[in-house]
Design a protein around this motif. Structure first.
Motif, PDB file in Angstrom:
ATOM      1  N   HIS A  86      98.254  26.226  54.636  1.00  0.00           N
ATOM      2  CA  HIS A  86      99.530  25.807  55.531  1.00  0.00           C
ATOM      3  C   HIS A  86      99.214  24.819  56.732  1.00  0.00           C
ATOM      4  N   PRO A  87     100.067  23.820  56.877  1.00  0.00           N
ATOM      5  CA  PRO A  87      99.799  22.742  57.624  1.00  0.00           C
ATOM      6  C   PRO A  87      99.692  23.149  59.173  1.00  0.00           C
ATOM      7  N   LYS A  88     100.167  24.188  59.650  1.00  0.00           N
ATOM      8  CA  LYS A  88     100.162  24.423  61.002  1.00  0.00           C
ATOM      9  C   LYS A  88      98.511  24.880  61.320  1.00  0.00           C
ATOM     10  N   SER A  89      98.152  25.723  60.169  1.00  0.00           N
ATOM     11  CA  SER A  89      96.660  26.190  60.441  1.00  0.00           C
ATOM     12  C   SER A  89      95.549  24.804  60.159  1.00  0.00           C
ATOM     13  N   VAL A  90      95.925  23.915  59.487  1.00  0.00           N
ATOM     14  CA  VAL A  90      95.219  22.743  59.256  1.00  0.00           C
ATOM     15  C   VAL A  90      95.273  21.837  60.582  1.00  0.00           C
ATOM     16  N   ILE A  91      96.367  21.553  61.022  1.00  0.00           N
ATOM     17  CA  ILE A  91      96.755  20.642  62.093  1.00  0.00           C
ATOM     18  C   ILE A  91      95.845  21.162  63.368  1.00  0.00           C
ATOM     19  N   ASN A  92      96.014  22.559  63.420  1.00  0.00           N
ATOM     20  CA  ASN A  92      95.548  23.345  64.736  1.00  0.00           C
ATOM     21  C   ASN A  92      93.795  23.118  64.746  1.00  0.00           C
ATOM     22  N   SER A  93      93.528  23.167  63.408  1.00  0.00           N
ATOM     23  CA  SER A  93      91.987  23.229  63.442  1.00  0.00           C
ATOM     24  C   SER A  93      91.502  21.633  63.651  1.00  0.00           C
ATOM     25  N   TYR A  94      91.877  20.791  62.923  1.00  0.00           N
ATOM     26  CA  TYR A  94      91.566  19.361  62.809  1.00  0.00           C
ATOM     27  C   TYR A  94      91.773  18.606  64.114  1.00  0.00           C
ATOM     28  N   SER A  95      92.909  18.950  64.714  1.00  0.00           N
ATOM     29  CA  SER A  95      93.182  18.250  66.033  1.00  0.00           C
ATOM     30  C   SER A  95      92.183  18.556  67.072  1.00  0.00           C
ATOM     31  N   LYS A  96      91.422  19.658  66.807  1.00  0.00           N
ATOM     32  CA  LYS A  96      90.239  20.157  67.809  1.00  0.00           C
ATOM     33  C   LYS A  96      88.895  19.287  67.473  1.00  0.00           C
ATOM     34  N   LYS A  97      88.857  18.671  66.224  1.00  0.00           N
ATOM     35  CA  LYS A  97      87.888  17.898  65.861  1.00  0.00           C
ATOM     36  C   LYS A  97      87.927  16.297  65.846  1.00  0.00           C
ATOM     37  N   LYS A 119      91.362  13.214  66.358  1.00  0.00           N
ATOM     38  CA  LYS A 119      92.811  12.975  66.803  1.00  0.00           C
ATOM     39  C   LYS A 119      93.488  12.509  65.620  1.00  0.00           C
ATOM     40  N   ILE A 120      94.785  13.124  65.565  1.00  0.00           N
ATOM     41  CA  ILE A 120      95.657  12.945  64.311  1.00  0.00           C
ATOM     42  C   ILE A 120      96.641  12.042  64.772  1.00  0.00           C
ATOM     43  N   GLU A 121      96.635  10.995  63.926  1.00  0.00           N
ATOM     44  CA  GLU A 121      97.588   9.781  63.943  1.00  0.00           C
ATOM     45  C   GLU A 121      98.485   9.552  62.859  1.00  0.00           C
ATOM     46  N   SER A 122      98.060  10.110  61.976  1.00  0.00           N
ATOM     47  CA  SER A 122      99.064   9.900  60.657  1.00  0.00           C
ATOM     48  C   SER A 122      98.881  11.108  59.796  1.00  0.00           C
ATOM     49  N   ILE A 123     100.218  11.360  58.751  1.00  0.00           N
ATOM     50  CA  ILE A 123     100.224  12.505  57.985  1.00  0.00           C
ATOM     51  C   ILE A 123      99.174  12.216  56.842  1.00  0.00           C
ATOM     52  N   ARG A 124      98.642  10.845  56.721  1.00  0.00           N
ATOM     53  CA  ARG A 124      97.747  10.804  55.411  1.00  0.00           C
ATOM     54  C   ARG A 124      96.382  11.018  55.905  1.00  0.00           C
ATOM     55  N   GLN A 125      96.022  11.371  57.152  1.00  0.00           N
ATOM     56  CA  GLN A 125      94.742  11.880  57.489  1.00  0.00           C
ATOM     57  C   GLN A 125      94.787  13.262  57.156  1.00  0.00           C
ATOM     58  N   LEU A 126      95.668  13.983  56.600  1.00  0.00           N
ATOM     59  CA  LEU A 126      95.814  15.379  56.151  1.00  0.00           C
ATOM     60  C   LEU A 126      95.882  15.790  54.878  1.00  0.00           C
ATOM     61  N   LYS A 147      95.329  36.301  61.790  1.00  0.00           N
ATOM     62  CA  LYS A 147      96.601  36.475  61.836  1.00  0.00           C
ATOM     63  C   LYS A 147      97.106  36.111  63.156  1.00  0.00           C
ATOM     64  N   LYS A 148      96.341  35.282  63.908  1.00  0.00           N
ATOM     65  CA  LYS A 148      96.812  34.846  65.170  1.00  0.00           C
ATOM     66  C   LYS A 148      97.796  34.018  65.127  1.00  0.00           C
ATOM     67  N   SER A 149      98.952  33.951  66.043  1.00  0.00           N
ATOM     68  CA  SER A 149      99.839  32.980  65.902  1.00  0.00           C
ATOM     69  C   SER A 149      99.444  31.575  66.673  1.00  0.00           C
ATOM     70  N   ILE A 150     100.016  30.491  66.005  1.00  0.00           N
ATOM     71  CA  ILE A 150      99.467  29.271  66.477  1.00  0.00           C
ATOM     72  C   ILE A 150     100.740  28.459  66.874  1.00  0.00           C
ATOM     73  N   ASN A 151     100.577  27.932  68.089  1.00  0.00           N
ATOM     74  CA  ASN A 151     101.364  26.852  68.874  1.00  0.00           C
ATOM     75  C   ASN A 151     100.814  25.674  68.685  1.00  0.00           C
ATOM     76  N   LEU A 152     101.569  24.543  67.945  1.00  0.00           N
ATOM     77  CA  LEU A 152     101.021  23.154  68.056  1.00  0.00           C
ATOM     78  C   LEU A 152     101.762  22.466  69.305  1.00  0.00           C
ATOM     79  N   LEU A 184     102.563  16.710  67.807  1.00  0.00           N
ATOM     80  CA  LEU A 184     102.065  16.876  66.660  1.00  0.00           C
ATOM     81  C   LEU A 184     103.286  17.638  65.507  1.00  0.00           C
ATOM     82  N   LEU A 185     104.408  17.912  66.343  1.00  0.00           N
ATOM     83  CA  LEU A 185     105.365  18.638  65.420  1.00  0.00           C
ATOM     84  C   LEU A 185     106.145  17.596  64.385  1.00  0.00           C
ATOM     85  N   PRO A 186     106.137  16.429  64.508  1.00  0.00           N
ATOM     86  CA  PRO A 186     106.754  15.629  63.529  1.00  0.00           C
ATOM     87  C   PRO A 186     105.898  15.377  62.298  1.00  0.00           C
ATOM     88  N   ILE A 187     104.477  15.331  62.668  1.00  0.00           N
ATOM     89  CA  ILE A 187     103.649  15.234  61.467  1.00  0.00           C
ATOM     90  C   ILE A 187     103.738  16.818  60.790  1.00  0.00           C
TER      91      ILE A 187
END
Length: 243
Positions: free
Chosen positions: A109-120, A122-129, A213-218, A222-225
């Protein structure tokens, strides 16, 4: 058993390395860790951690790597598990070699991926994911090879590893073994040189861990991506191998 080449196409911050550990613990299997990483970094202006070390560790020639991945099996193994990052595929890359391997797509699920990757990084493009590239792989295989790749969802696998891996093995025409459910702790010679930055949790692992099972708030930025990734993810999710 005949030789089986498995190309597992994942995005970043998935369970792709844990799944590589699972396959590597089989007695009949060799693994390959992200062979297109140096190619990707040589073409993109991303200052990834350990970039120069990565560039020096692998071939940067797409066609040379693709030929290697689709031809001779290493170490007299019967199964060759190749862990690939879908976002390493760039526009214009020749995908003809995919017809010589069994392709799988590992989604999360992209919410989990984006939350984790953004800590490692910077996300600038959907094609990074990788979600767009996973969708491109899916459509390429359907059009060119008249076959849908095997799609597995990370949470499904983590919810019931034995059942999902058994189903995956059946689809791949290889025998399931309980060795795939746990593995020794620590690093591997097969790990890419980027392991010390990205694999900290995998180094400590010995088995698949139930999903959080923790909820994630982005962040709002990052919401458009996220929404674009979610559309691609939902399409693939509906076609996944179900528990």
């Amino acid at each position: 058993m005949k030789e089986v080449r498995i190309a597992m196409w994942s995005g970043p911050r998935n369970i792709s390395t844990a799944l590589m550990r699972s396959f590597e613990n089989r007695k009949d299997t060799s693994v390959l860790d992200e062979p297109f990483y140096a190619f990707y970094l040589s073409k993109k202006n991303y200052n990834h951690p350990l970039k120069e070390l990565i560039l020096d560790s692998q071939s940067k020639n797409w066609d040379e790597i693709a030929k290697y991945c689709s031809e001779e099996m290493p170490n007299q193994s019967r199964v060759w598990y190749q862990k690939h990052m879908a976002h390493h595929i760039l526009k214009g890359c020749d995908l003809n070699w995919l017809g010589k391997v069994k392709n799988c797509i590992l989604i999360r699920h992209p919410k989990s991926v984006i939350n984790s990757y953004s800590k490692k990084y910077k996300i600038e493009s959907i094609r990074q994911l990788g979600y767009q590239q996973q969708l491109e792989i899916f459509h390429y295989l359907v059009v060119q090879n008249n076959i849908e790749p095997i799609i597995i969802d990370a949470n499904d696998l983590l919810d019931d590893p034995k059942r999902m891996i058994t189903k995956l093995c059946n689809k791949l025409d290889i025998k399931f073994t309980k060795r795939m459910l746990s593995w020794p702790v620590g690093k591997r010679d097969s790990d890419g040189v980027w392991g010390p930055y990205w694999y900290e949790n995998v180094y400590k692992s010995t088995q698949f861990i139930a999903p959080s099972k923790k909820s994630i708030n982005l962040k709002k930025s990052l919401l458009p991506i996220y929404r674009e990734c979610l559309s691609n993810y939902n399409f693939l999710f509906e076609k996944r191998l179900k528990l």
